[in-house]
Design an enzyme around this catalytic site. Structure first.
Site, short mmCIF file in Angstrom:
data_model
loop_
_atom_site.label_atom_id
_atom_site.label_comp_id
_atom_site.label_asym_id
_atom_site.label_seq_id
_atom_site.Cartn_x
_atom_site.Cartn_y
_atom_site.Cartn_z
N GLY A 1 6.17 -4.57 -9.33
CA GLY A 1 7.33 -3.86 -9.86
C GLY A 1 8.31 -4.85 -10.48
CE1 TYR B 1 -5.59 1.55 -5.35
CE2 TYR B 1 -7.12 3.13 -6.31
CZ TYR B 1 -5.82 2.73 -6.03
OH TYR B 1 -4.77 3.52 -6.41
#
Length: 319
Positions: A38, A146
């Site tokens: 982020g 994942y």
């Protein structure tokens, strides 16, 4: 209502924060983000709102999660380490963030008396399931670490809902795209890569022969799903998962042609090998989300691509 958004400085998380701050019934929005994927620039504009608070911290830290959840009424859990290829290269770190971090947030919610939480699952849980469109009640064998982590999230969410009475809503996102999605780095998603290539007049690399399909989903639609689940959907002590997509399948070749049309260019792509762990065909059945969450497709693929191109062009001009 006061809400915690984990991963709130990221692509999807920052859009959810923006949507929350537009609501008059929201009295506080706290972001927890370690800024690994982020960016502060994604939340810079929100600092002017006195309801906004940012905590730099990691969901792998029990102390950070406990601190962030204290005093909150609900949680939108978006923090994760994305990318199938990254998880294949480094499964341990992906597990630590996506599974252990998820469990830390669940425990922080339990300890803080929080009774509602949405979280990001993934369409990757459908694995090798050949059925199309994908329906929430049936999954296949997962194809990557994942995907395994996201499946584990759903299992833990089910257990916590049953044992601790927390209402948990999981979203199986299908290839979300839009402004603020980073086109740089080894694990960038296909649409920001294609848009970047188009704006630079370069040929993109397509994995496979271009026949791989995806149900591309504009980020505004994802925000709509999260807000509806948080504020409109009441099923205390339950766990539900929903496909969040457009219910429309598009091949990578079709996607590139659309971007070329909108950018008014003609460039032939370069074709490369299919990536290990990639799902080849992806299409979502979204009737459950429409019925239970009143989920609405606010923008189609073409509308979303056009907005993404405009945003990317503006960023390019600034830099």
């Amino acid at each position: 209502m006061k809400l915690l958004v984990t991963g709130g400085a990221g692509f999807i998380g920052s859009h959810i924060v923006e949507g929350l701050l537009k609501r008059r019934d929201v009295t506080g929005v706290r972001v927890l983000d370690n800024l690994s994927t982020g960016y502060l620039k994604n939340i810079e504009a929100f600092k002017e709102d006195d309801r906004f608070e940012f905590i730099e911290g990691d969901i792998r830290s029990v102390a950070d999660c406990t601190k962030a959840a204290t005093g909150m009424d609900m949680i939108s859990h978006q923090a994760a380490l994305g990318s199938v290829p990254r998880s294949i290269k480094d499964p341990a770190t992906t597990h630590d963030v996506n599974v252990n971090g998820f469990l830390n947030i669940l425990d922080a919610a339990r300890g803080g008396g929080i009774k509602k939480m949405t979280y990001a699952s993934s369409s990757s849980v459908y694995g090798d399931l050949p059925d199309s469109p994908k329906v929430e009640t049936k999954t296949g064998r997962v194809l990557s670490p994942y995907a395994a982590g996201k499946m584990a999230n759903e299992l833990y969410a089910e257990a916590y809902a049953r044992q601790y009475g927390i209402q948990l809503v999981g979203f199986r996102y299908f290839n979300v795209f839009g402004p603020r999605q980073d086109p740089n780095g080894a694990y960038a998603a296909v649409i920001p890569l294609f848009v970047k290539a188009a704006l630079e007049g370069k040929a993109p690399v397509i994995n496979g022969d271009g026949s791989i399909t995806r149900d591309f989903t504009y980020v505004e639609n994802v925000v709509n799903a999260n807000l509806n689940a948080l504020f409109e959907f009441e099923q205390p002590g339950t766990h539900e998962v929903f496909n969040i997509a457009c219910g429309q399948t598009t091949s990578l070749n079709e996607l590139w042609r659309l971007i070329c049309k909108l950018c008014e260019i003609e460039i032939q792509p370069i074709y490369g090998p299919v990536r290990n762990g990639d799902i080849l065909q992806s299409l979502a059945e979204i009737s459950k989300a429409k019925m239970k969450l009143k989920y609405t497709i606010l923008k189609t693929l073409e509308q979303g691509i056009e907005q993404t191109i405009n945003w990317s062009h503006a960023i390019q001009v600034k830099s």
